[in-house]
Design a protein around this motif. Structure first.
Motif, short mmCIF file in Angstrom:
data_model
loop_
_atom_site.label_atom_id
_atom_site.label_comp_id
_atom_site.label_asym_id
_atom_site.label_seq_id
_atom_site.Cartn_x
_atom_site.Cartn_y
_atom_site.Cartn_z
N LYS A 1 41.06 -63.21 -71.15
CA LYS A 1 40.08 -62.69 -70.19
C LYS A 1 39.01 -61.83 -70.83
O LYS A 1 37.90 -61.71 -70.29
CB LYS A 1 40.79 -61.88 -69.10
N GLU A 2 39.32 -61.21 -71.95
CA GLU A 2 38.39 -60.25 -72.56
C GLU A 2 38.09 -60.65 -74.01
O GLU A 2 38.85 -60.34 -74.92
CB GLU A 2 38.98 -58.83 -72.51
N ILE B 1 33.25 -72.62 -76.74
CA ILE B 1 33.67 -73.26 -75.50
C ILE B 1 34.35 -72.21 -74.64
O ILE B 1 35.40 -71.66 -74.99
CB ILE B 1 34.61 -74.45 -75.76
N ALA B 2 33.71 -71.89 -73.52
CA ALA B 2 34.23 -70.87 -72.61
C ALA B 2 35.32 -71.47 -71.74
O ALA B 2 35.60 -72.67 -71.76
CB ALA B 2 33.10 -70.32 -71.76
N SER B 3 35.96 -70.62 -70.95
CA SER B 3 36.96 -71.06 -69.98
C SER B 3 36.62 -70.42 -68.64
O SER B 3 35.72 -69.56 -68.55
CB SER B 3 38.36 -70.61 -70.42
N GLY B 4 37.33 -70.81 -67.61
CA GLY B 4 37.10 -70.20 -66.30
C GLY B 4 37.30 -68.70 -66.34
O GLY B 4 36.58 -67.95 -65.67
N ARG B 5 38.27 -68.26 -67.13
CA ARG B 5 38.56 -66.83 -67.22
C ARG B 5 37.47 -66.05 -67.96
O ARG B 5 37.37 -64.84 -67.82
CB ARG B 5 39.91 -66.60 -67.92
N THR B 6 36.68 -66.74 -68.78
CA THR B 6 35.62 -66.06 -69.55
C THR B 6 34.23 -66.49 -69.12
O THR B 6 33.25 -66.26 -69.85
CB THR B 6 35.81 -66.32 -71.06
N ASP C 1 32.21 -65.28 -67.08
CA ASP C 1 31.26 -64.17 -66.94
C ASP C 1 30.62 -63.78 -68.27
O ASP C 1 29.63 -63.03 -68.28
CB ASP C 1 31.95 -62.95 -66.33
N TYR C 2 31.17 -64.25 -69.36
CA TYR C 2 30.65 -63.88 -70.69
C TYR C 2 29.74 -64.93 -71.29
O TYR C 2 29.28 -64.77 -72.42
CB TYR C 2 31.82 -63.62 -71.65
N ILE C 3 29.50 -66.00 -70.55
CA ILE C 3 28.74 -67.12 -71.13
C ILE C 3 27.37 -66.68 -71.65
O ILE C 3 26.93 -67.09 -72.73
CB ILE C 3 28.60 -68.26 -70.11
N GLU C 4 26.69 -65.84 -70.90
CA GLU C 4 25.35 -65.39 -71.32
C GLU C 4 25.43 -64.66 -72.66
O GLU C 4 24.55 -64.82 -73.52
CB GLU C 4 24.75 -64.48 -70.25
N GLN C 5 26.49 -63.86 -72.85
CA GLN C 5 26.65 -63.15 -74.12
C GLN C 5 27.07 -64.10 -75.23
O GLN C 5 26.64 -63.95 -76.38
CB GLN C 5 27.69 -62.03 -73.95
N PHE C 6 27.90 -65.09 -74.89
CA PHE C 6 28.29 -66.09 -75.88
C PHE C 6 27.06 -66.84 -76.40
O PHE C 6 26.95 -67.13 -77.59
CB PHE C 6 29.25 -67.11 -75.27
N GLN C 7 26.15 -67.15 -75.50
CA GLN C 7 24.99 -67.96 -75.86
C GLN C 7 24.07 -67.26 -76.86
O GLN C 7 23.29 -67.91 -77.56
CB GLN C 7 24.20 -68.34 -74.61
N LYS C 8 24.17 -65.94 -76.94
CA LYS C 8 23.38 -65.21 -77.92
C LYS C 8 23.95 -65.39 -79.33
O LYS C 8 23.27 -65.12 -80.33
CB LYS C 8 23.34 -63.72 -77.56
N ILE C 9 25.20 -65.86 -79.40
CA ILE C 9 25.86 -66.08 -80.68
C ILE C 9 25.77 -67.54 -81.11
O ILE C 9 25.46 -67.85 -82.27
CB ILE C 9 27.35 -65.65 -80.61
N ALA C 10 26.03 -68.46 -80.16
CA ALA C 10 26.03 -69.89 -80.48
C ALA C 10 25.92 -70.69 -79.18
O ALA C 10 26.18 -70.16 -78.09
CB ALA C 10 27.32 -70.27 -81.21
N PRO C 11 25.54 -71.97 -79.26
CA PRO C 11 25.54 -72.81 -78.06
C PRO C 11 26.91 -72.76 -77.38
O PRO C 11 27.94 -72.81 -78.05
CB PRO C 11 25.25 -74.21 -78.61
N THR C 12 26.89 -72.63 -76.05
CA THR C 12 28.14 -72.44 -75.31
C THR C 12 28.22 -73.41 -74.15
O THR C 12 27.26 -73.61 -73.41
CB THR C 12 28.22 -70.99 -74.76
N ILE C 13 29.41 -74.02 -73.98
CA ILE C 13 29.63 -74.93 -72.86
C ILE C 13 30.91 -74.55 -72.14
O ILE C 13 31.79 -73.90 -72.70
CB ILE C 13 29.68 -76.41 -73.30
N LEU C 14 30.99 -74.96 -70.89
CA LEU C 14 32.17 -74.70 -70.05
C LEU C 14 32.57 -76.00 -69.38
O LEU C 14 31.76 -76.63 -68.70
CB LEU C 14 31.84 -73.63 -69.00
#
Length: 322
Positions: free
Chosen positions: A107-108, A123-128, A130-143
């Motif tokens: 979760k964190e 690759i995010a999960s349902g539990r994460t 809410d962090y996708i926007e922050q992930f995207q600043k590091i690398a391309p992110t998909i859910l």
């Protein structure tokens, strides 16, 4: 005579010129074709659009919070590309990935740890989510999300889409493995279609019981494998609807599929141990006929939706479809 020789010489020169022209044209055409082919291959190898996000093909470093994605990547033979995931409380079947870099909990996320890995893809999960926007600043992110109303089709779509990141051969491999799962699922669903048994899905959580309906995390049991739900009206929520021993006895299911959340997250299960030993629960059709099924809790609660996890979930319940 000289005129004849002169004409023959001119004809020969014309023939040679024509031959050279055709050869050059052919070479130019082949060079152009080869160049076009190389450009096409380079383009294919560079990137692919997944759910509107441009990601690299054959990423060398992947961080995933979706454990079903992790097992699918492994099943397709690309586990070396996984460099980070939440290693705490990994399901037993994924213990082989415990040597990867820990990137926080389910979760964190630990954003600094993720950034230090310099991943090509997250690759995010349902539990994460809410962090996708922050992930995207590091690398391309998909859910990858699953649809409880059409669970298996959404899972298959996710798996083939994920495979496309690793190339056409990976897609072919994924489809073969999915076909094997499809066959097993069809057999179980056919057996359940002939059965009149009613099933109840239950979560144990720190001494409490909650029941879940067909459109919950147990959609695989109901909509895919065809186990028949009871007639109980259940309010769908993340962890289910609380229920008493008397409530279970009143529903009187023929099968009770039990997921112990406390066990899945490594909690104290001492308060859960006696729940299924209650006389009212034991007095149900399920309790009287060996129909209380303890699911592999860390698998069903923390994972799912992958090639490996789906096979293991099938193995958990297939003997009860009759």
């Amino acid at each position: 005579m000289k005129t004849v020789l002169k004409r023959s010489g001119l004809a020969l020169l014309a023939f040679v010129a024509t031959f050279l022209l055709i050869a050059c044209s052919s070479q130019s055409s082949n060079t152009s074709s080869d160049s076009s082919s190389s450009t096409s291959k380079a383009s294919q190898a560079a990137e692919v659009s997944i759910k509107g996000v441009t990601v690299p093909v054959n990423p060398k470093k992947v961080v995933t919070f979706d454990l079903g994605v992790a097992d699918t990547i492994r099943a397709l033979g690309f586990e070396d590309s996984i460099v980070g995931l939440p290693t705490k409380n990994l399901p037993d079947y994924l213990s082989g990935l415990s040597d990867r870099k820990s990137v926080g909990s389910m979760k964190e996320p630990d954003l600094e740890a993720i950034d230090a890995l310099q991943p090509d893809l997250i690759i995010a999960s349902g539990r994460t989510a809410d962090y996708i926007e922050q992930f995207q600043k590091i690398a391309p992110t998909i859910l990858f999300e699953t649809d409880h109303a059409d669970y298996w089709n959404s899972v298959k779509s996710n798996i083939t889409t994920l495979a496309s990141i690793y190339g056409e051969d990976a897609v072919v491999d994924a489809k073969k493995q999915l076909a094997t799962l499809d066959s097993q699922i069809a057999d179980i669903a056919a057996a359940n279609k002939k059965s009149d048994k009613k099933a109840l899905a239950m979560i144990l959580n720190e001494g409490n019981m909650a029941i879940n309906g067909p459109k919950s995390r147990f959609a695989f049991l109901y909509s895919t494998l065809g186990f028949h739900p009871t007639d109980a009206k259940i309010e769908e929520s993340r962890h289910g609807q609380d229920i008493s021993f008397e409530g279970v006895r009143e529903i009187n299911p023929d099968l009770i599929f039990v997921l112990n959340r406390t066990l899945a997250i490594g909690g104290d299960t001492s308060r859960d141990k006696s729940l299924l030993e209650n006389e009212l629960v034991k007095g149900t059709n399920a309790g009287q006929n060996n129909g209380i099924v303890n699911l592999t809790s860390d698998l069903w609660y923390l994972s799912g939706g992958g090639l490996e996890s789906t096979q293991l979930m099938i193995d958990d319940v297939k003997d009860y479809a009759k």
